[in-house]
Design an enzyme around this catalytic site. Structure first.
Site, PDB file in Angstrom:
ATOM      1  N   CYS A  92      39.319  25.544   5.938  1.00 60.03           N
ATOM      2  CA  CYS A  92      38.020  25.600   6.619  1.00 60.03           C
ATOM      3  C   CYS A  92      38.150  25.816   8.132  1.00 60.03           C
ATOM      4  O   CYS A  92      38.472  26.919   8.550  1.00 60.03           O
ATOM      5  CB  CYS A  92      37.236  24.340   6.295  1.00 60.03           C
ATOM      6  SG  CYS A  92      35.466  24.545   6.514  1.00 60.03           S
ATOM      7  N   HIS A 188      37.892  22.208   0.411  1.00 57.94           N
ATOM      8  CA  HIS A 188      38.350  20.844   0.682  1.00 57.94           C
ATOM      9  C   HIS A 188      38.526  20.143  -0.670  1.00 57.94           C
ATOM     10  O   HIS A 188      38.270  20.737  -1.724  1.00 57.94           O
ATOM     11  CB  HIS A 188      37.279  20.079   1.481  1.00 57.94           C
ATOM     12  CG  HIS A 188      37.042  20.602   2.840  1.00 57.94           C
ATOM     13  ND1 HIS A 188      37.903  20.402   3.893  1.00 57.94           N
ATOM     14  CD2 HIS A 188      36.008  21.325   3.331  1.00 57.94           C
ATOM     15  CE1 HIS A 188      37.404  20.969   4.997  1.00 57.94           C
ATOM     16  NE2 HIS A 188      36.267  21.535   4.686  1.00 57.94           N
TER      17      HIS A 188
HETATM   18  N1  GLN Z   1      33.062  23.710  12.023  1.00 61.09           N
HETATM   19  C1  GLN Z   1      33.328  24.727  11.010  1.00 61.09           C
HETATM   20  C2  GLN Z   1      32.058  25.144  10.236  1.00 61.09           C
HETATM   21  O1  GLN Z   1      31.105  24.396  10.218  1.00 61.09           O
HETATM   22  C3  GLN Z   1      34.368  24.237  10.015  1.00 61.09           C
HETATM   23  C4  GLN Z   1      33.890  23.029   9.204  1.00 61.09           C
HETATM   24  C5  GLN Z   1      35.002  22.430   8.332  1.00 61.09           C
HETATM   25  O2  GLN Z   1      36.184  22.460   8.663  1.00 61.09           O
HETATM   26  N2  GLN Z   1      34.608  21.818   7.178  1.00 61.09           N
HETATM   27  O3  GLN Z   1      32.037  26.211   9.651  1.00 61.09           O
END
Ligand code: GLN
Length: 231
Positions: A92, A188
């Site tokens: 992510c 995740h």
């Molecule tokens: N801040 C980034 C987004 O919102 C990544 C979020 C994350 O790592 N879950 O896309």
């Protein structure tokens, strides 16, 4: 004895949604096979030496700003590591920084390190939920929580096709990215404990040899229980 050197990049900043579980999965799957594994946590201001595998987890926009700046110091070194065949996994927010840039809703653009030919722009809605992905040889499961929309270019290809969920951008049905041995995904979960075949594939790439299978009965039950699960 075989040995794997694993660098965990910026765990104090990019560590949301249990992404540290990916490190634990790699650690245990080496130990269960009698393979030595050396894990180095790389934090802000630390130097980075050569490793076989590099992992970077997910995080909120604020933490990504600090890591984006720090990563620029290591951009050339990490590109060299990619080109010699080191294995990378970004989840992510970490995935987004492995591309050219991430443009959040507010504020300046976060520079990435261009290990992947990809870019990310914040979208109008947050993608939250379970994801099922079909690859050429298997399925991948996990959950997503991101507003970033990632687009792939050139030789950077998706790791699979989204069957349930949104994936890279909710439009082109792609999820994740691969170039050489660099992998990114929005999954995740954490990702590797639920997709042990992928964990072993990373270890085989890092070691340059096939690994003997281990008893994954529980992991497979977990994986299969999540296939096509939307909520
Ligand atoms: N801040 C980034 C987004 O919102 C990544 C979020 C994350 O790592 N879950 O896309």
């Amino acid at each position: 004895m075989k040995k794997v050197r694993l660098a965990h990049l910026y765990p104090k900043l990019l560590n949301i949604y249990g992404d540290r579980g990916n490190i634990l999965a790699l650690k245990k799957r080496c130990e269960w096979r009698g393979i030595e594994i050396e894990i180095d946590e790389i934090n802000i201001s630390d130097s980075i030496k050569e490793h076989d595998i590099y992992f970077i987890g997910g995080g909120q926009d604020l933490q990504q700003i600090e890591v984006s700046k720090e990563l620029q110091k290591h951009k050339e070194f990490l590109a060299g590591e990619r080109d010699r065949g080191a294995v990378f996994l970004g989840i992510c927010g970490g995935y987004q920084l492995m591309g050219h840039y991430y443009q959040p809703h507010n504020g300046e653009r976060l520079e990435g390190i261009s290990l992947l030919d990809a870019y990310t722009v914040a979208g109008g809605k947050r993608f939250i939920g379970n994801v099922t992905v079909e690859t050429e040889t298997s399925t991948l499961v996990g959950f997503e929580n991101h507003s970033g929309l990632t687009y792939l270019m050139g030789e950077t290809k998706p790791i699979g096709r989204v069957v349930v969920g949104n994936g890279n951008n909710g439009k082109d049905k792609t999820e994740g990215a691969r170039y050489k041995n660099v992998f990114g995904t929005y999954l995740h979960g954490s990702f590797l404990p639920k997709n042990t075949h992928f964990a072993d594939y990373m270890l085989e790439l890092a070691l340059g040899e096939k690994l003997d299978p281990i008893n994954d009965e529980i992991e497979e039950l977990t994986h299969n229980s999540l296939i096509n699960k939307a909520y």
